[in-house]
Write a protein that holds these residues in place. Structure first.
Motif, PDB file in Angstrom:
ATOM      1  N   ILE A 120      31.303  29.058  32.044  1.00  0.00           N
ATOM      2  CA  ILE A 120      30.163  29.489  31.229  1.00  0.00           C
ATOM      3  C   ILE A 120      28.917  29.719  32.072  1.00  0.00           C
ATOM      4  N   ASP A 121      28.648  28.813  32.994  1.00  0.00           N
ATOM      5  CA  ASP A 121      27.447  28.908  33.825  1.00  0.00           C
ATOM      6  C   ASP A 121      27.429  30.231  34.598  1.00  0.00           C
ATOM      7  N   ARG A 122      26.318  30.962  34.506  1.00  0.00           N
ATOM      8  CA  ARG A 122      26.235  32.288  35.112  1.00  0.00           C
ATOM      9  C   ARG A 122      26.349  32.250  36.636  1.00  0.00           C
ATOM     10  N   GLN A 123      25.688  31.283  37.259  1.00  0.00           N
ATOM     11  CA  GLN A 123      25.741  31.198  38.720  1.00  0.00           C
ATOM     12  C   GLN A 123      27.147  30.847  39.189  1.00  0.00           C
ATOM     13  N   ASP A 124      27.794  29.933  38.469  1.00  0.00           N
ATOM     14  CA  ASP A 124      29.155  29.556  38.836  1.00  0.00           C
ATOM     15  C   ASP A 124      30.098  30.734  38.634  1.00  0.00           C
ATOM     16  N   HIS A 125      29.867  31.502  37.565  1.00  0.00           N
ATOM     17  CA  HIS A 125      30.690  32.685  37.334  1.00  0.00           C
ATOM     18  C   HIS A 125      30.502  33.704  38.455  1.00  0.00           C
ATOM     19  N   SER A 126      29.264  33.909  38.882  1.00  0.00           N
ATOM     20  CA  SER A 126      28.997  34.858  39.967  1.00  0.00           C
ATOM     21  C   SER A 126      29.681  34.419  41.257  1.00  0.00           C
ATOM     22  N   ARG A 127      29.638  33.103  41.525  1.00  0.00           N
ATOM     23  CA  ARG A 127      30.304  32.576  42.724  1.00  0.00           C
ATOM     24  C   ARG A 127      31.800  32.839  42.670  1.00  0.00           C
ATOM     25  N   LYS A 128      32.396  32.552  41.523  1.00  0.00           N
ATOM     26  CA  LYS A 128      33.836  32.756  41.381  1.00  0.00           C
ATOM     27  C   LYS A 128      34.196  34.241  41.491  1.00  0.00           C
ATOM     28  N   ARG A 129      33.402  35.058  40.829  1.00  0.00           N
ATOM     29  CA  ARG A 129      33.690  36.492  40.831  1.00  0.00           C
ATOM     30  C   ARG A 129      33.625  37.051  42.250  1.00  0.00           C
ATOM     31  N   LYS A 130      32.675  36.552  43.043  1.00  0.00           N
ATOM     32  CA  LYS A 130      32.548  37.014  44.424  1.00  0.00           C
ATOM     33  C   LYS A 130      33.783  36.635  45.235  1.00  0.00           C
ATOM     34  N   VAL A 131      34.277  35.418  45.024  1.00  0.00           N
ATOM     35  CA  VAL A 131      35.468  34.964  45.743  1.00  0.00           C
ATOM     36  C   VAL A 131      36.691  35.792  45.357  1.00  0.00           C
ATOM     37  N   LEU A 132      36.811  36.095  44.060  1.00  0.00           N
ATOM     38  CA  LEU A 132      38.032  36.707  43.558  1.00  0.00           C
ATOM     39  C   LEU A 132      37.997  38.230  43.545  1.00  0.00           C
ATOM     40  N   SER A 133      36.817  38.827  43.598  1.00  0.00           N
ATOM     41  CA  SER A 133      36.734  40.274  43.463  1.00  0.00           C
ATOM     42  C   SER A 133      37.490  41.002  44.567  1.00  0.00           C
ATOM     43  N   ALA A 134      37.480  40.446  45.767  1.00  0.00           N
ATOM     44  CA  ALA A 134      38.207  41.087  46.872  1.00  0.00           C
ATOM     45  C   ALA A 134      39.705  41.111  46.592  1.00  0.00           C
ATOM     46  N   ALA A 135      40.204  40.014  46.010  1.00  0.00           N
ATOM     47  CA  ALA A 135      41.632  39.948  45.713  1.00  0.00           C
ATOM     48  C   ALA A 135      42.036  40.961  44.651  1.00  0.00           C
ATOM     49  N   TYR A 136      41.130  41.224  43.696  1.00  0.00           N
ATOM     50  CA  TYR A 136      41.454  42.107  42.587  1.00  0.00           C
ATOM     51  C   TYR A 136      41.011  43.552  42.820  1.00  0.00           C
ATOM     52  N   ALA A 137      40.432  43.845  43.982  1.00  0.00           N
ATOM     53  CA  ALA A 137      39.960  45.197  44.257  1.00  0.00           C
ATOM     54  C   ALA A 137      41.130  46.178  44.235  1.00  0.00           C
ATOM     55  N   ILE A 138      40.861  47.397  43.771  1.00  0.00           N
ATOM     56  CA  ILE A 138      41.927  48.393  43.639  1.00  0.00           C
ATOM     57  C   ILE A 138      42.569  48.715  44.988  1.00  0.00           C
ATOM     58  N   LYS A 139      41.800  48.635  46.082  1.00  0.00           N
ATOM     59  CA  LYS A 139      42.364  48.893  47.411  1.00  0.00           C
ATOM     60  C   LYS A 139      43.470  47.888  47.719  1.00  0.00           C
ATOM     61  N   ASN A 140      43.202  46.602  47.449  1.00  0.00           N
ATOM     62  CA  ASN A 140      44.224  45.588  47.688  1.00  0.00           C
ATOM     63  C   ASN A 140      45.424  45.795  46.788  1.00  0.00           C
ATOM     64  N   LEU A 141      45.165  46.161  45.534  1.00  0.00           N
ATOM     65  CA  LEU A 141      46.265  46.310  44.583  1.00  0.00           C
ATOM     66  C   LEU A 141      47.237  47.378  45.035  1.00  0.00           C
ATOM     67  N   GLU A 142      46.713  48.492  45.540  1.00  0.00           N
ATOM     68  CA  GLU A 142      47.605  49.556  45.983  1.00  0.00           C
ATOM     69  C   GLU A 142      48.377  49.141  47.229  1.00  0.00           C
ATOM     70  N   GLU A 143      47.798  48.251  48.022  1.00  0.00           N
ATOM     71  CA  GLU A 143      48.544  47.707  49.157  1.00  0.00           C
ATOM     72  C   GLU A 143      49.655  46.778  48.676  1.00  0.00           C
ATOM     73  N   TRP A 144      49.488  46.225  47.479  1.00  0.00           N
ATOM     74  CA  TRP A 144      50.513  45.345  46.905  1.00  0.00           C
ATOM     75  C   TRP A 144      51.494  46.102  46.017  1.00  0.00           C
ATOM     76  N   GLU A 145      51.385  47.424  46.002  1.00  0.00           N
ATOM     77  CA  GLU A 145      52.260  48.208  45.130  1.00  0.00           C
ATOM     78  C   GLU A 145      53.731  47.959  45.435  1.00  0.00           C
ATOM     79  N   HIS A 146      54.037  47.658  46.685  1.00  0.00           N
ATOM     80  CA  HIS A 146      55.447  47.438  47.040  1.00  0.00           C
ATOM     81  C   HIS A 146      56.033  46.258  46.258  1.00  0.00           C
ATOM     82  N   LYS A 147      55.188  45.281  45.916  1.00  0.00           N
ATOM     83  CA  LYS A 147      55.674  44.151  45.121  1.00  0.00           C
ATOM     84  C   LYS A 147      55.980  44.585  43.696  1.00  0.00           C
ATOM     85  N   VAL A 148      55.139  45.450  43.159  1.00  0.00           N
ATOM     86  CA  VAL A 148      55.392  45.993  41.822  1.00  0.00           C
ATOM     87  C   VAL A 148      56.648  46.867  41.846  1.00  0.00           C
ATOM     88  N   ALA A 149      56.790  47.664  42.886  1.00  0.00           N
ATOM     89  CA  ALA A 149      57.963  48.527  43.010  1.00  0.00           C
ATOM     90  C   ALA A 149      59.244  47.710  43.112  1.00  0.00           C
TER      91      ALA A 149
END
Length: 530
Positions: free
Chosen positions: A123-152
Motif C-alpha cells: 500500500i505504501d507509495r514509497q515501498d511500491h516505488s521501490r519494489k516496482r524499480k526492482v522488478l521493472s527490469a525483470a518485466y521489461a518487454i526486452k527481457n521477455l522477448e529474450e525469454w521467448e524460448h521458454k514460452v516456445a
C-alpha cells in the motif's frame, strides 16, 4: 445447580443484549448519522448501508460483478457496503485508478497479505516505488522477448500432447462424437501457464505438461514437505477470501472460525497448502543461486540488480514476490487463453478471419518443422491482438472491482466529493459492459479495437487495471497468449461438444472456470494450412 442456573441466565441475557447493541443497533445508528454522507447513493440492497452481509451473500452466488453490471445500467454509483461504493460510470476510472490519483489500495490488501507485502498488495507509495524499480527490469518487454524460448518450449510440449489427441476432421454441420471430445483445453493451457511462469521466473521445470497433472511438493515453515495439487490449492484459497473478506474488520476472526464448517475448512486447508508451494520453489531456487548458478530469470532480478549488486531483500519479501508471480502470473493468463478460444469457436466468422490473417503472415512456414509460431512474426498482427483484447474485455480474468481507499482529505470523483477513508472501485466486468462506450457489449466484436476507434477505447480497458498500479505482468501475458493462440490456430481445428455448450464460470477474485472439452484435429488432414 440452581445458583449456577440463576447466574448464567442474566449473564446470557447480558451477552445477548451486548450483541444486539453492537451488531444491530450500533450499525443502524452509524447509518442514520451518515457522517460520510453516503446515504445519498443507491443501496445494493436495503441493508447494504448497514452491513456487509448482503455483499457476502452475493459473493457466495459466484456472479457478483454480473449482478452489479445489471444494477449499474440504472445507477452510476451503488453503495455495496457501509463504507464501500461501486462505480459504473467509466469517467471515474481516472479519478480512482489514474496515475495521479491520491487513492491507495484499501484495507483488504492488508488483511489478506502474508508476513511481507508483494508488489500487488503493498500500500505504501514509497515501498511500491521501490519494489516496482526492482522488478521493472525483470518485466521489461526486452527481457521477455529474450525469454521467448521458454514460452516456445512450453508451447511445443503442449502441442505434443495436442497431436496425440487429434481425431479425424469433423464434417461441416455435424456434432462431435463423445469419444472424440478428448482434450480439456482449459486444463492444458493452465498447465502451460504454470510451466511457463515457473521457467521464466525461477528456471524451474515443473513438468506439468509432460506428466499431465499438477502434483507438486510444498514446504511447511518447519521444513517438512507434503504433496498437493497446485491448481486446487491456488484457486480454493482465492475462493475462500472472495467469500469472507468483505467485512474487513471481522475478516481475520471470520476466516479462522469458518474453518469449523467443512465447506470453508477444506478451502482453508488448501490455502495453507498453497502457502507452502512458493516457499518450496523459492528454497529450491535459492539453493541454486547459492551454488553459483547465474540464471536469466525473475529470481535473479530479485537477488541482484543489472550490475550484479545485491538487492538485499528480506527472505519473506522474496517469497512473497515469488508467490504473487506464481499466482497472478499463471491464473489470469490461463483464463484468458481459454476464453479467447471459446469466443472464437462460438463466432466462426471471426475465427475464419483470424486464421486468414495468420495464414497470410506465416505463408511459406513449414508446419511440421516450425510447430511453434515465432512471436516476432505475429506480435503486430492487428486482428490477432483485437481478438485477444475483445476476449479480455468481454470476460476479464479479474472481473471484480479492485478496491481503493480515498485519501484522508477526501477526493472528487466525477466532480462529486467523497470523504476520506471510503472504499471505491470499478469492476472491469462492469466497465466493459457499459453500452455507452462498448455498443453491443455482450457480443464478441474484435473489430471495435481496430484503428482510431480502438485507440479511443484503451483508457476504458481495465483487464490489467490502470495507472501506476496496473499489472506489471501484462507483457508476459500478451507474449504467452499470442504465441499459443497463433500456434494452435495455425496447426489445428477445434469443435465444442455441441453448439449449446457454455463455459461454467464462478467468480472469486478471478474467474474459476470449469473444463472446456473440445474435439481437435490437424488442419493438414482437411487439406488446409500447408
Amino acid at each position: 445447580m440452581a445458583p449456577n442456573i440463576a447466574f448464567s441466565a442474566p449473564y446470557a441475557a447480558g451477552v445477548a443484549l451486548l450483541c444486539l447493541l453492537y451488531f444491530v443497533v450500533y450499525p443502524v445508528v452509524v447509518y442514520l448519522r451518515d457522517v460520510k454522507g453516503l446515504r445519498r447513493f443507491h443501496n445494493m440492497t436495503p441493508l447494504s448501508g448497514i452491513t456487509a452481509i448482503p455483499f457476502m451473500i452475493l459473493a457466495h452466488g459466484g456472479a457478483r460483478s454480473t449482478y452489479l453490471s445489471k444494477m449499474h445500467k440504472k445507477y452510476p454509483v451503488i453503495r455495496t457496503g457501509p463504507n464501500t461504493l461501486s462505480y459504473g460510470d467509466l469517467r471515474a476510472i481516472k479519478d480512482i485508478y489514474g496515475h495521479n490519483t491520491p487513492c491507495t489500495k484499501d484495507t483488504s490488501y492488508i488483511i489478506t497479505s502474508g508476513s511481507h507485502y508483494h508488489l500487488a498488495d503493498v500500500i505504501d507509495r514509497q515501498d511500491h516505488s521501490r519494489k516496482r524499480k526492482v522488478l521493472s527490469a525483470a518485466y521489461a518487454i526486452k527481457n521477455l522477448e529474450e525469454w521467448e524460448h521458454k514460452v516456445a518450449d512450453k508451447t511445443a510440449r503442449m502441442i505434443k500432447h495436442f497431436d496425440k489427441c487429434c481425431t479425424a476432421p469433423l464434417p461441416a454441420g455435424q456434432i462431435p462424437a463423445p469419444e472424440d471430445v478428448n482434450l480439456d483445453y482449459r486444463t492444458w493451457t493452465n498447465f502451460f501457464s504454470l510451466d511457463a511462469i515457473a521457467d521464466i521466473g525461477l528456471s524451474e521445470k515443473l513438468g506439468f505438461l509432460d506428466r499431465g497433472h499438477d502434483r507438486i511438493t510444498g514446504r511447511r515453515l518447519d521444513g517438512t514437505k507434503y504433496e498437493c495439487n497446485y491448481r486446487e490449492c491456488l484457486y480454493q484459497n482465492a475462493r475462500k477470501q472472495s467469500l469472507l473478506v468483505w467485512p474487513y474488520a471481522w475478516y481475520p476472526f471470520i476466516n479462522k472460525v469458518a474453518n469449523i464448517i467443512p465447506f470453508y475448512g477444506r478451502m482453508g486447508k488448501l490455502g495453507r497448502d498453497w502457502d507452502g508451494i512458493p516457499l518450496e520453489l523459492s528454497h529450491r531456487r535459492l539453493d541454486r543461486y547459492r551454488a553459483g548458478e547465474k540464471l536469466d530469470d525473475f529470481f535473479q532480478a530479485l537477488m541482484e540488480d543489472k550490475g550484479g549488486k545485491p538487492n538485499n531483500l528480506e527472505w519473506g519479501e522474496i517469497v512473497a514476490e515469488v508467490s504473487i508471480m506464481m499466482n497472478a502470473g499463471s491464473a489470469t493468463t490461463a483464463i484468458a487463453m481459454t476464453n479467447v478460444l471459446f469466443q472464437l469457436l462460438k463466432n466462426p466468422a471471426t475465427m475464419d478471419k483470424l486464421v486468414e490473417e495468420l495464414d497470410a503472415a506465416l505463408e511459406g512456414d513449414d508446419l511440421e518443422e516450425e510447430a511453434v509460431v515465432a512471436y516476432d512474426k505475429v506480435k503486430h498482427l492487428p486482428y490477432l491482438r483485437a481478438c485477444l483484447d475483445e476476449s479480455l474485455r468481454i470476460f476479464p480474468p479479474t472481473p471484480h472491482g479492485l478496491p481503493r481507499e480515498t485519501p484522508p482529505d477526501g477526493i472528487n470523483i466525477m466532480g462529486d466529493y467523497i470523504p476520506g477513508g471510503v472504499t471505491v472501485a470499478i469492476s472491469a466486468f462492469v466497465a466493459h459492459r457499459n453500452e455507452a462506450y462498448f455498443p453491443q457489449a455482450d457480443k464478441f466484436i474484435p473489430e471495435r479495437w481496430l484503428g482510431e476507434e480502438g485507440k479511443r477505447l484503451q483508457p476504458y480497458f481495465l483487464a490489467f487495471s490502470a495507472g501506476a498500479r496496473g499489472c506489471i505482468g501484462r507483457n508476459i501475458s500478451y507474449l504467452e497468449q499470442t504465441v499459443v493462440l497463433a500456434s494452435v490456430l495455425r496447426r489445428y481445428r477445434f469443435a465444442l461438444p455441441s453448439p449449446a455448450f457454455e463455459l461454467e464460470r464462478l467468480e472469486t477474485m478471478n474467474w474459476l472456470i470449469k473444463d472446456m472439452p473440445v474435439k481437435i484435429w490437424r488442419r493438414r488432414d482437411e487439406g488446409l494450412g500447408e
